[in-house]
Design a protein around this motif. Structure first.
Motif, PDB file in Angstrom:
ATOM      1  N   VAL A 852      53.992  21.322   4.705  1.00  0.00           N
ATOM      2  CA  VAL A 852      53.004  20.440   5.322  1.00  0.00           C
ATOM      3  C   VAL A 852      51.805  20.311   4.396  1.00  0.00           C
ATOM      4  CG1 VAL A 852      51.521  20.076   7.318  1.00  0.00           C
ATOM      5  CG2 VAL A 852      53.716  21.218   7.608  1.00  0.00           C
ATOM      6  N   THR A 853      51.326  19.099   4.254  1.00  0.00           N
ATOM      7  CA  THR A 853      50.119  18.881   3.455  1.00  0.00           C
ATOM      8  C   THR A 853      49.015  18.324   4.355  1.00  0.00           C
ATOM      9  OG1 THR A 853      51.452  18.400   1.523  1.00  0.00           O
ATOM     10  CG2 THR A 853      49.159  17.700   1.448  1.00  0.00           C
ATOM     11  N   ASP A 854      47.880  18.963   4.327  1.00  0.00           N
ATOM     12  CA  ASP A 854      46.701  18.466   5.040  1.00  0.00           C
ATOM     13  C   ASP A 854      45.692  18.034   3.996  1.00  0.00           C
ATOM     14  OD1 ASP A 854      46.827  18.974   7.998  1.00  0.00           O
ATOM     15  OD2 ASP A 854      47.464  20.935   7.227  1.00  0.00           O
ATOM     16  N   LEU A 855      45.247  16.817   4.150  1.00  0.00           N
ATOM     17  CA  LEU A 855      44.343  16.277   3.165  1.00  0.00           C
ATOM     18  C   LEU A 855      43.117  15.752   3.883  1.00  0.00           C
ATOM     19  CD1 LEU A 855      44.871  15.745   0.091  1.00  0.00           C
ATOM     20  CD2 LEU A 855      45.348  13.386   0.741  1.00  0.00           C
ATOM     21  N   ASN A 856      41.941  16.022   3.362  1.00  0.00           N
ATOM     22  CA  ASN A 856      40.782  15.341   3.915  1.00  0.00           C
ATOM     23  C   ASN A 856      39.876  14.887   2.794  1.00  0.00           C
ATOM     24  OD1 ASN A 856      38.340  17.232   3.629  1.00  0.00           O
ATOM     25  ND2 ASN A 856      39.949  18.566   4.424  1.00  0.00           N
ATOM     26  N   PHE A 857      39.252  13.776   3.050  1.00  0.00           N
ATOM     27  CA  PHE A 857      38.427  13.141   2.036  1.00  0.00           C
ATOM     28  C   PHE A 857      37.238  12.527   2.746  1.00  0.00           C
ATOM     29  CE2 PHE A 857      37.204   9.050   0.253  1.00  0.00           C
ATOM     30  CZ  PHE A 857      36.947   9.356  -1.071  1.00  0.00           C
ATOM     31  N   SER A 858      36.083  12.700   2.211  1.00  0.00           N
ATOM     32  CA  SER A 858      34.965  11.973   2.803  1.00  0.00           C
ATOM     33  C   SER A 858      33.953  11.591   1.743  1.00  0.00           C
ATOM     34  CB  SER A 858      34.312  12.770   3.926  1.00  0.00           C
ATOM     35  OG  SER A 858      33.888  14.005   3.450  1.00  0.00           O
ATOM     36  N   THR A 859      33.380  10.477   1.978  1.00  0.00           N
ATOM     37  CA  THR A 859      32.381   9.966   1.048  1.00  0.00           C
ATOM     38  C   THR A 859      31.348   9.208   1.856  1.00  0.00           C
ATOM     39  OG1 THR A 859      32.002   8.589  -0.899  1.00  0.00           O
ATOM     40  CG2 THR A 859      33.710   7.841   0.627  1.00  0.00           C
ATOM     41  N   TYR A 860      30.148   9.174   1.380  1.00  0.00           N
ATOM     42  CA  TYR A 860      29.162   8.361   2.061  1.00  0.00           C
ATOM     43  C   TYR A 860      28.095   7.942   1.070  1.00  0.00           C
ATOM     44  CZ  TYR A 860      26.097  12.416   2.090  1.00  0.00           C
ATOM     45  OH  TYR A 860      25.332  13.470   1.706  1.00  0.00           O
ATOM     46  N   LYS A 861      27.450   6.879   1.432  1.00  0.00           N
ATOM     47  CA  LYS A 861      26.357   6.391   0.605  1.00  0.00           C
ATOM     48  C   LYS A 861      25.101   6.447   1.459  1.00  0.00           C
ATOM     49  CE  LYS A 861      25.292   2.603  -2.533  1.00  0.00           C
ATOM     50  NZ  LYS A 861      24.094   2.036  -1.905  1.00  0.00           N
ATOM     51  N   ASN A 862      24.157   7.147   0.945  1.00  0.00           N
ATOM     52  CA  ASN A 862      22.908   7.321   1.668  1.00  0.00           C
ATOM     53  C   ASN A 862      21.855   6.451   0.996  1.00  0.00           C
ATOM     54  OD1 ASN A 862      20.185   9.129   1.354  1.00  0.00           O
ATOM     55  ND2 ASN A 862      21.020   9.230   3.416  1.00  0.00           N
ATOM     56  N   GLU A 863      21.027   5.818   1.802  1.00  0.00           N
ATOM     57  CA  GLU A 863      20.079   4.872   1.231  1.00  0.00           C
ATOM     58  C   GLU A 863      18.812   4.840   2.072  1.00  0.00           C
ATOM     59  OE1 GLU A 863      20.083   0.105   0.254  1.00  0.00           O
ATOM     60  OE2 GLU A 863      21.943   1.061   0.828  1.00  0.00           O
ATOM     61  N   ILE A 864      17.695   4.905   1.412  1.00  0.00           N
ATOM     62  CA  ILE A 864      16.423   4.734   2.124  1.00  0.00           C
ATOM     63  C   ILE A 864      16.187   3.231   2.261  1.00  0.00           C
ATOM     64  CG2 ILE A 864      13.927   5.067   2.003  1.00  0.00           C
ATOM     65  CD1 ILE A 864      14.447   7.588   0.354  1.00  0.00           C
ATOM     66  N   LEU A 865      15.972   2.779   3.482  1.00  0.00           N
ATOM     67  CA  LEU A 865      15.768   1.346   3.701  1.00  0.00           C
ATOM     68  C   LEU A 865      14.284   0.983   3.719  1.00  0.00           C
ATOM     69  CD1 LEU A 865      18.392   0.710   6.513  1.00  0.00           C
ATOM     70  CD2 LEU A 865      18.652   0.323   4.074  1.00  0.00           C
ATOM     71  N   GLU A 866      13.491   1.908   4.233  1.00  0.00           N
ATOM     72  CA  GLU A 866      12.072   1.594   4.345  1.00  0.00           C
ATOM     73  C   GLU A 866      11.324   2.908   4.477  1.00  0.00           C
ATOM     74  OE1 GLU A 866      10.264  -1.584   4.281  1.00  0.00           O
ATOM     75  OE2 GLU A 866       9.018   0.140   3.809  1.00  0.00           O
ATOM     76  N   LEU A 867      10.121   2.953   3.953  1.00  0.00           N
ATOM     77  CA  LEU A 867       9.352   4.189   4.057  1.00  0.00           C
ATOM     78  C   LEU A 867       8.114   4.002   4.929  1.00  0.00           C
ATOM     79  CD1 LEU A 867       9.748   5.453   0.418  1.00  0.00           C
ATOM     80  CD2 LEU A 867      10.483   6.656   2.474  1.00  0.00           C
ATOM     81  N   TYR A 868       7.173   3.211   4.434  1.00  0.00           N
ATOM     82  CA  TYR A 868       5.907   3.117   5.163  1.00  0.00           C
ATOM     83  C   TYR A 868       5.691   1.741   5.773  1.00  0.00           C
ATOM     84  CZ  TYR A 868       5.209   7.346   2.486  1.00  0.00           C
ATOM     85  OH  TYR A 868       5.364   8.571   1.938  1.00  0.00           O
ATOM     86  N   GLY A 869       6.737   0.925   5.752  1.00  0.00           N
ATOM     87  CA  GLY A 869       6.605  -0.404   6.329  1.00  0.00           C
ATOM     88  C   GLY A 869       5.978  -1.409   5.380  1.00  0.00           C
ATOM     89  N   ASP A 870       5.721  -0.986   4.154  1.00  0.00           N
ATOM     90  CA  ASP A 870       5.102  -1.913   3.210  1.00  0.00           C
ATOM     91  C   ASP A 870       6.000  -2.157   2.003  1.00  0.00           C
ATOM     92  OD1 ASP A 870       4.978   0.512   2.012  1.00  0.00           O
ATOM     93  OD2 ASP A 870       2.797   0.615   1.880  1.00  0.00           O
ATOM     94  N   GLY A 871       7.234  -1.698   2.106  1.00  0.00           N
ATOM     95  CA  GLY A 871       8.184  -1.949   1.027  1.00  0.00           C
ATOM     96  C   GLY A 871       7.943  -1.169  -0.244  1.00  0.00           C
ATOM     97  N   LYS A 872       6.985  -0.234  -0.196  1.00  0.00           N
ATOM     98  CA  LYS A 872       6.659   0.504  -1.422  1.00  0.00           C
ATOM     99  C   LYS A 872       7.425   1.816  -1.505  1.00  0.00           C
ATOM    100  CE  LYS A 872       1.868  -1.113  -1.740  1.00  0.00           C
ATOM    101  NZ  LYS A 872       0.503  -0.660  -1.503  1.00  0.00           N
ATOM    102  N   ASP A 873       7.796   2.158  -2.717  1.00  0.00           N
ATOM    103  CA  ASP A 873       8.397   3.463  -2.970  1.00  0.00           C
ATOM    104  C   ASP A 873       7.337   4.543  -2.845  1.00  0.00           C
ATOM    105  OD1 ASP A 873      10.777   2.233  -3.571  1.00  0.00           O
ATOM    106  OD2 ASP A 873      10.402   2.174  -5.727  1.00  0.00           O
ATOM    107  N   ASP A 874       7.781   5.753  -2.768  1.00  0.00           N
ATOM    108  CA  ASP A 874       6.860   6.880  -2.772  1.00  0.00           C
ATOM    109  C   ASP A 874       7.262   7.782  -3.934  1.00  0.00           C
ATOM    110  OD1 ASP A 874       5.402   9.154  -2.388  1.00  0.00           O
ATOM    111  OD2 ASP A 874       5.629   9.162  -0.202  1.00  0.00           O
ATOM    112  N   ILE A 875       6.685   7.463  -5.075  1.00  0.00           N
ATOM    113  CA  ILE A 875       7.083   8.196  -6.287  1.00  0.00           C
ATOM    114  C   ILE A 875       6.715   9.658  -6.170  1.00  0.00           C
ATOM    115  CG2 ILE A 875       6.783   8.335  -8.788  1.00  0.00           C
ATOM    116  CD1 ILE A 875       6.057   5.356  -8.717  1.00  0.00           C
TER     117      ILE A 875
END
Lengths: 1099, 555
Positions: A852-875
């Motif tokens: 028997v072979t059990d295989l699992n795989f997972s991947t995800y992409k994480n993304e910041i969509l908004e921080l302070y509501g002004d579209g600016k990055d926070d370096i």
């Protein structure tokens, strides 16, 4: 948990639970050879009485009710026995045989008892009955795997009701009307096969076994569900994995076993656990580890407190629909752990003894430089820094040893052969009214680095009692004592020690500074002189009462009450031998009192093909933490250690406490129609005391999920290759409350300052509060397909999901100008899009061999969509919109500056041998503006693969685990300005004019004033474990009155394939000076390889 | 039986209902930390003031990086970096080419100062929030003055080292990321306003608790601010007020325990003699330090001053740490040759062996050193010694250049219980009358009162048995030289040189710009005019996302 046996559908393969399949062949065999004497001489069956009062219900319900009240299971072929017919039964204290007589009084049904099975069969069953006299087809039906004949196989002429059953030898004979007919061969537990006769007289058929899993019952939170009825994303960790992997913490057993679950083992120190994450990071600063629920009650304590041997099942709830019932605590996934309970009506107690004895060694040794290389390194350092070398080595003590030819193998000095042993005994049993499971276990482990040890002793008792016909109560409790005592070696210093230094003086005492006059690195062994007590005790008691009033059928009320008492004790004394000339004793005790009360009502109703159930919850919880701390210094001598702090000349002390409360309400409705269309609606409302005073403190989290069991549709009946097919879609909201207490109020810490030889109390404002602080909300959609193909030889689940977290609880760094470093806030939005895939294939299946072979795989992409509501990055916080949350933001290393290269246009300060960075903005100098996003910290994908081979009684399973595509800072690539004054790994290279490298910088001092992080890819593939087990044949052990005996040998962390330079790619550790953090080599060490031998004995 | 069960179940149901329905169930109460509102009475003010001292001391006692204190001395005109000894946070402060906006020391200093300002702002606001029961206005004003002193102290350091910085005068109660730099004159005005208030409302030294700031400390700081802001006559007035207050006098006689050899000047820096109550009438502001082994919480850290100033003589064969040598140092900085061989006139007490240690003698007590113990350790030449047990040891000229180089004993400290001495437990002399004379001399110099300046300097020279000077000797350079003679290892040399606009010229001239001793000694490297001001920390610029925090030119 009793399994539900009946389906209303007509498909034979769906008729029975998996458990029955085990008995099926024997049963049918008996069906043919035994006279139909009802209730053969079986005293138990004669004595078992049941109570029934059912009006106008299908026969199936009656059988089911009998099963509920007894230990019997029914076996029958639904094509031959009509269980959908409605009947009424009223019986008090009646024998089962009497009830069956009533139910089937007008039918030609016989029943026999075989063990705990009651087999129903038509009285007129007659193999080879001839209805038409046209053409006789004969043949043999066999098991495809074993080639053995299959009796009792149903053979039907397709499109007719005409059929026969194969005999004891698998032989059949059927008369058909034409030679063009198709025969349908069906048998419980086997894939139905259709064979055209095509003019033949002899049709032999080999049936393939079907692998079924959809009917297992899984724990879903505040209840259980059949897997086939589940609409959310719920993964179960295979029981085999839990029972066969010798680990001290369940987290180690589930690592890599389930798609979407990332377990990182951060330490090999005995008693260490790990870090869990379900489906990526949903929160920025708030807790991202899943919520653990033990036996239905929120778990409080260390994961070490749970004895792996006591675990019956682990379920991982992943999507919004599944976790929504846990409201503000579900956003990071929920792990449900269920412990074993006693079986009903187990004749005699089941005694199980499990032991596991093993050895540990370093899995990969990062060897330090040899004495010769160490000497060369110092000379190179001096030369590269333009310094004149006056001594062969930096320190006079080293020179003495060098002259005398004395060297020490420090790794050898600080390590030992690790060992552990675990003994676990459990006794379970019960009667119809009372069931019990009690267990005790003891674990004793010595790590591979001297001084590290762990002992755990735990006891558990699970008790269930049926008090009256409407009241069931139960109690479970456990005690776990963890002991991490003992002074410990400093692994970092052990690696740093000069080979030309010695650990002990002529009297055998540890030399405090073996590299004297170098004082930065103390003797790594000196920690062994510390007297240290480090204990944790968890006392948990749960009780429940379950009321099922007779007047309201399907209604149940359950009261759960739980009290958890966690205490920790830390006591330490450092004395003269530790270079503490005055002696210091420290005591720290903490106590956490928790209570949880849950009121759960549930109501179940079936009408026709409709199934409906409702679950409602009202719960409250309170956690109270208290800690006391005291310290004394300046003792007359070391004799008293920490046993009399008053003996110290000066004392100081501190205490600390906090309280938080939670109040929750939850409702869930499950609806299904004909096991084809499924619907789940849930909503939970949570209140948490730690939210800001300006908020209502309550959050509401709804979710909805639908499921479609496509395989149960009539149009799928004829597609033999598809056994299971279910589509699930869910959508919902979950919350995260996981901020600590006291974050909503600006507070001052108490500080001291001495005036006139007395320290006075002051206050210092250092924590900014936010009275608007509230929960964060994660909204997610999950689409999943569960499938089973080719007799379920291939089965699995594919799920895609997308979650968005808004009002993220975020510890936002502030400009220091505010006077504060950071503040908690609800800000921004973040998204995870991912795929979880699980596949199980039965590659080989014969009587003796199974792969028997059990295989699992997972991947995800994480993304910041908004921080302070002004579209600016926070370096400043390294947060960039459109990028993953956890990234490396740094200079881009493109090589090493070589001699003769022109630095003036890029990095005018650089010298040959320096790190060469890319001038990203082309301004001809390397400044902070040249930092870029180098990569992400979390792996891009993770996976696990288990191959299990079974040959007769031998079983071998090989588990591989992988993590790919993550970056992290590699401390072993830079020792910065310490490089010349400590030993380094033998494989650590450095640039020299003679030995140019484009990867390793030179040893010249202060090469890294820009703070380059040396981020590297830590991808790896690991042979996580291989376990070989042998189950002693029953025929042999039954002579010794044993129920079962399995022995196994297991290896963990056997080999790792990686390009990472260092001890191990998985573990993160910090450089010198971070001894307070758990990730420092000063109080931690790298992974170990474990070889263990285990024995599982059932009495 | 069933009846009882029903009753129990019923009771439990009712119980949970009651618990769940209590409205206050979810209220949060902070149990183990004070909130600002709880601190508005005399004890609260007192605690807030002590908090200021606690935080104030943390930069002096920091152990995060031993080298960080060197940022105020390295790269100026008085010390060199023995190769590898100040390579941490302090390094960019002499290797100026590596001083960038991401500099670690700059951000630490910046955040430390603004934390001090923040806590001072809270105290000031509470003090000005209206009448406080149980306190007189005078008491309230004294606390207000104390907080304003610290606020001014912090802003003065920021203004001197960074120029105009964001002005925060109210407690910040929620996230704020739109700070802009105020003009230097606005910052200076706030400092002067705060210190004027402090001078008016702080008690005289003998009315103040020991080690708390007092009127004269505020005057001295304000005098320095007036000098920086080109108002020398006001500075002179303040100095004169201190000098003529009658509260202070230069130490001209030995005092306290005189059983050990010494002289009046060095007595001020001996443990047990530093405080006013211990006989030191020269000190204006001292910060108490206690060995935490004896007084729990006696310090906020493990001060590293001894290690950075003291020599690493124990590193030489035949030597071991001891009391008279000032305990165990690490030579993270080495006094430069201008200080050691050019600064002091013969006979100057400030250069006596009790203040600057110059000659070592083998002192190791192990028997194998019996035959050399007491012999002078050679300096500047390779020498081989054969020991009693026929072992040989060699003293290398190169090593002596920094391991045995002469060093100040002002930070000397030795605890026989802790020979390896991680921390240094002696008080910080923050202000003393000696400096007041130097500040007045500077003020008089700017007003072209050269003879008055010479008079002030001669006050110190009389005490030091140094030759007296005349008006014609007085130049700014001479005053700065005299400050080095008097205040070596006490003053923040970088602040002084930046304040007087002399950093670049003096560092290049007196410290040099090329490595010495085959690279074993680093001097200054890459110093340019713009380095006079430190870089605004990059993370502050980055975090202040809603407004531009201008970087200083050059970075």
């Amino acid at each position: 948990m009793k399994k539900i046996l009946f389906h209303t559908g007509g498909n034979l393969s769906n008729m029975f639970s998996r458990k029955i399949l085990i008995y099926m062949r024997n049963a049918l065999f008996l069906l043919f050879i035994t006279a139909f004497n009802v209730f053969a001489n079986d005293s138990y069956s004669q004595n078992t009485k049941v109570n029934l009062d059912m009006k106008d219900v299908p026969v199936a319900k009656v059988l089911s009710a009998i099963e509920e009240q007894s230990e019997f299971y029914f076996l029958f072929n639904a094509r031959l026995i009509d269980v959908n017919r409605n009947v009424s039964v009223k019986a008090e204290n009646a024998k089962i045989s009497d009830i069956l007589s009533t139910v089937f009084k007008n039918d030609n049904v016989d029943y026999i008892v075989y063990g705990r099975q009651i087999i129903l069969s038509p009285k007129n069953l007659d193999a080879g009955e001839t209805l038409f006299q046209q053409q006789i087809i004969t043949g043999t039906v066999t098991d495809a795997a074993s080639g053995e004949p299959l009796p009792g196989v149903n053979i039907v002429v397709k499109g007719t009701t005409q059929g026969v059953i194969s005999d004891l030898n698998g032989k059949y004979s059927i008369t058909v009307s034409s030679s063009n007919v198709v025969l349908v061969f069906s048998f419980i537990g086997y894939v139905t096969q259709e064979v055209p006769v095509a003019g033949k007289n002899n049709v032999d058929v080999a049936l393939v076994q079907e692998i079924k899993e959809l009917d297992e019952v899984v724990v879903v939170g505040y209840g259980t569900q059949k897997r086939s009825d589940i609409t959310g994303s719920v993964a179960s960790v295979s029981k085999e994995r839990l029972s066969s992997i010798p680990v001290t913490n369940f987290m180690h057993a589930i690592q890599g076993s389930t798609a979407g679950l990332l377990v990182t083992q951060t330490s090999s120190v005995p008693g260490s656990s790990g870090v869990m994450q379900v489906r990526g990071v949903n929160s920025i600063n708030a807790n991202t580890s899943p919520f653990i629920v033990l036996d239905g009650i929120p778990f409080f304590g260390s994961t070490n407190d749970i004895n792996t041997n006591d675990i019956e099942s682990i379920e991982i709830l992943k999507d919004a629909s599944a976790v929504a019932i846990y409201g503000t605590r579900g956003a990071n996934g929920v792990i449900l752990i269920t412990t074993k309970r006693g079986p009903k009506s187990q004749g005699k107690p089941m005694i199980n003894y499990h032991t596991n004895i093993g050895m540990e060694q370093m899995s990969h040794v990062l060897k330090p430089m040899s004495p010769a290389a160490y000497v060369k390194k110092y000379a190179d350092y001096m030369e590269q820094n333009g310094m004149t070398q006056t001594m062969v080595l930096p320190n006079s003590s080293e020179v003495d040893n060098y002259n005398a030819g004395i060297t020490t193998d420090w790794l050898n000095e600080i390590t030992q052969s690790g060992r552990f042993q675990e003994h676990n005994i459990s006794i379970s049993g019960g009667t119809e009214h009372i069931q019990y499971y009690v267990s005790g276990s003891h674990l004793d482990q010595d790590g591979v680095v001297k001084g590290y040890q762990y002992k755990r002793t735990s006891f558990r008792s699970n008790l269930d009692a049926k008090i009256t016909d409407f009241l069931k109560i139960g109690a479970s409790g456990f005690v776990t004592n963890n002991n991490y005592d003992g002074g410990r070696v400093n692994f970092l210093n052990g690696n740093a020690m000069s080979p030309y230094s010695v650990p002990r003086d002529s009297l055998g005492n540890y030399i405090i500074y073996p590299m004297y006059p170098e004082l930065m690195f103390v003797n790594p062994l000196i920690g062994l002189t510390v007297q240290r007590k480090d204990r944790g005790l968890n006392l948990t008691g749960n009780g429940y009462a379950e009321i099922t009033p007779g007047f309201l059928k399907g209604f149940k009320y359950r009261l759960n009450a739980s009290y958890i008492y966690n205490i920790t004790r830390f006591a330490q004394y450092t004395g003269r031998a530790y270079n503490d000339q005055s002696g210091t004793a420290t005591l720290e005790d903490s106590q956490t009192d928790t209570w949880v009360i849950e009121n759960i009502v549930s109501y179940t109703k079936d009408f026709g093909k409709h199934h409906f159930d409702f679950t409602g919850l009202y719960s409250a919880q309170k956690v109270e933490y208290f800690r006391g701390w005291s310290r004394a210094t300046t003792f007359i001598n070391d004799a008293l250690a920490y046993y009399d702090l008053a003996a110290g000349t000066s004392q100081s002390n501190d205490s600390q406490g906090n309280i938080y409360t939670l109040a929750s309400q939850m409702g869930r409705i499950n609806y299904s129609y004909d096991s084809r269309y499924l619907l789940t609606i849930t909503a939970r409302r949570d209140g948490y005391s730690a939210f800001g005073a300006n908020t209502s403190k309550y959050g509401l989290f709804p979710s909805v999920a639908v499921g479609w069991n496509i395989a149960n549709e009539s149009f799928m009946k004829n597609i033999a290759a598809i056994n299971q097919l279910k589509l699930r879609v869910s959508y919902g909201e979950t919350g995260n409350q996981a901020i600590g207490v006291n974050q909503t109020v600006t507070t001052a810490s108490t500080v001291k300052y001495p005036f006139g030889r007395t320290a006075l109390t002051g206050v210092l404002f250092s924590t900014m509060g936010n009275a608007n602080l509230n929960w964060e909300t994660t909204t997610g959609v999950n689409v999943g397909i569960d499938f089973g193909l080719f007799g379920n030889r291939v089965s699995g689940t594919a799920e895609v999901y997308k979650t968005q977290t808004s009002d993220i609880l975020l510890r936002r760094n502030l400009p220091g100008i505010t006077g504060y470093n950071n503040v908690w806030a609800n800000l921004g939005r973040m998204q995870n899009v991912g795929l979880d895939f699980t596949l199980k294939t039965v590659n080989v299946q014969t009587d003796n061999i199974r792969w028997v072979t059990d295989l699992n795989f997972s991947t995800y992409k994480n993304e910041i969509l908004e921080l302070y509501g002004d579209g600016k990055d926070d370096i400043g916080n390294n947060w960039f919109i459109g990028h993953p949350l956890r990234i490396i933001y740094d200079y881009e290393k493109v090589g090493i500056w070589q001699e003769g290269e022109d630095v003036s246009q890029t990095d005018p300060v650089a010298k040959p041998g320096d790190l060469k960075f890319k001038d990203q903005n082309g301004d001809h100098k390397i400044t902070a503006d040249d930092r870029v996003i180098v990569g992400q910290r979390d792996p891009k994908w993770i996976g696990g693969m288990t191959n299990t081979f079974t040959y007769k009684n031998f079983n071998i399973s090989i588990f591989l685990q992988t993590s790919q595509g993550g970056l992290k800072s590699n401390r072993d690539l830079t020792y910065a300005d310490e490089a010349w004054r400590r030993n380094l790994p033998a494989d650590f290279k450095y640039w020299t004019p003679e030995n140019k490298s484009n990867y390793w910088p030179s040893l010249a001092a202060y090469k890294n004033y820009r703070g380059f992080q040396f981020a590297e890819d830590y991808s790896y593939v690991r042979i996580k474990d291989i376990t070989l087990s042998y189950t002693i044949p029953k025929s042999f052990i039954s002579r010794y009155k044993l129920e079962g005996l399995t022995v196994y040998i297991s290896g963990r962390n056997l080999y790792t394939f990686t390009k990472w330079f260092g001890w191990d790619p998985e573990m993160t550790y910090y450089s010198r000076g971070w001894s307070d953090s758990s990730g420092s080599w000063e109080n931690n060490y790298p992974p170990v390889r474990t070889i263990s031998f285990g024995l599982n004995l059932g009495l | 039986m069933k009846k009882y069960i029903r009753m129990i179940v019923g009771a439990l149901l009712v119980l949970t209902f009651i618990v769940g329905c209590d409205d206050s169930f979810l209220d949060e109460k902070v149990l183990d930390a004070y909130a600002p509102a709880t601190l508005k009475d005399k004890l609260g003010f007192e605690a807030a003031a002590i908090g200021l001292y606690n935080h104030f001391s943390t930069f002096l006692t920091t152990t995060d990086d031993q080298t960080i204190l060197g940022m105020f001395q390295l790269g100026t005109d008085i010390v060199w970096n023995p190769m590898g000894r100040s390579n941490g946070l302090a390094r960019p402060y002499h290797d100026y080419a590596t001083l960038t906006s991401t500099d670690g020391a700059s951000i630490r200093l910046w955040r430390y100062l603004y934390r001090l300002i923040s806590n001072a702002n809270i105290l000031i606001k509470n003090a000005e929030s209206g009448s406080i029961a149980g306190m007189t206005q005078q008491e309230i004003d004294a606390y207000n003055g104390e907080a304003r002193f610290f606020r001014a102290y912090a802003y003065n350091m920021l203004a001197t080292l960074y120029g105009g910085v964001p002005l925060v005068t109210e407690p910040v109660t929620q996230a704020k990321t739109d700070f802009v730099r105020a003009s230097l004159s606005d910052v200076n005005n706030l400092i002067i306003h705060d210190l004027t208030f402090a001078v008016d409302h702080l008690p005289d030294i003998d009315q103040a608790k020991e080690a708390r700031v007092n009127k004269s400390a505020a005057r001295q700081l304000l005098a320095e601010v007036y000098l920086r802001t080109n108002q020398p006559s006001k500075a002179e007035t303040l100095c004169t007020e201190i000098i003529e207050s009658g509260n202070f006098s230069l130490i001209k006689q030995r005092y306290g325990d005189v059983s050990n050899p010494g002289d009046p000047f060095s007595d001020m820096f001996r443990v047990g003699k530093q405080r006013r109550t211990q006989g030191n009438k020269e000190v204006i502001w001292i910060l108490e330090q206690e060995n935490p082994t004896d007084v729990p919480n006696g310090s906020t850290g493990y001060p590293q001053q001894r290690r950075i100033w003291g020599a690493g003589y124990h590193d030489e064969p035949g030597m071991q740490p001891c009391d008279s040598l000032g305990g165990r140092g690490l030579t993270r900085m080495r006094l430069n040759n201008w200080v050691l061989y050019g600064l002091y006139p013969p006979g100057d007490m400030r250069n006596s062996r009790f203040s600057i240690h110059r000659q070592h003698y083998f002192n190791n007590t192990q028997s194998k050193f019996d035959n050399i113990r007491g012999k002078a350790v050679p300096y500047g030449k390779d020498t081989l010694f054969v020991l009693a047990n026929n072992d040989t040891i060699k003293i290398f000229a190169l090593d002596t250049v920094y391991k045995l180089a002469p060093y100040t004993l002002k930070w000397g400290h030795f605890d026989p219980r802790d020979v390896f001495g991680y921390g240094m437990w002696k008080d910080f002399v923050l202000m003393r009358l000696g400096e007041t004379y130097l500040l007045r001399a500077e003020a008089r110099f700017y007003q072209s009162n050269f003879s008055g300046a010479a008079d002030d300097i001669n006050e110190l020279r009389i005490r030091a048995n140094a030759p007296l000077v005349s008006a014609s000797d007085i130049t700014l350079d001479f005053i700065l030289d005299e400050r080095a003679r008097e205040l070596l290892a006490e003053e923040n040399r970088r602040m002084t040189l930046v304040r007087t606009g002399t950093l670049v010229e003096r560092a290049r001239r007196l410290n040099g710009t090329t490595p010495l001793a085959n690279g074993n000694i680093e001097t200054t490297n890459g110093l340019q005019d713009f380095h006079t001001l430190l870089p605004i920390p990059q993370t502050e610029i980055d975090l202040n996302k809603d407004a531009v925090l201008e970087q200083n030119p050059g970075y």
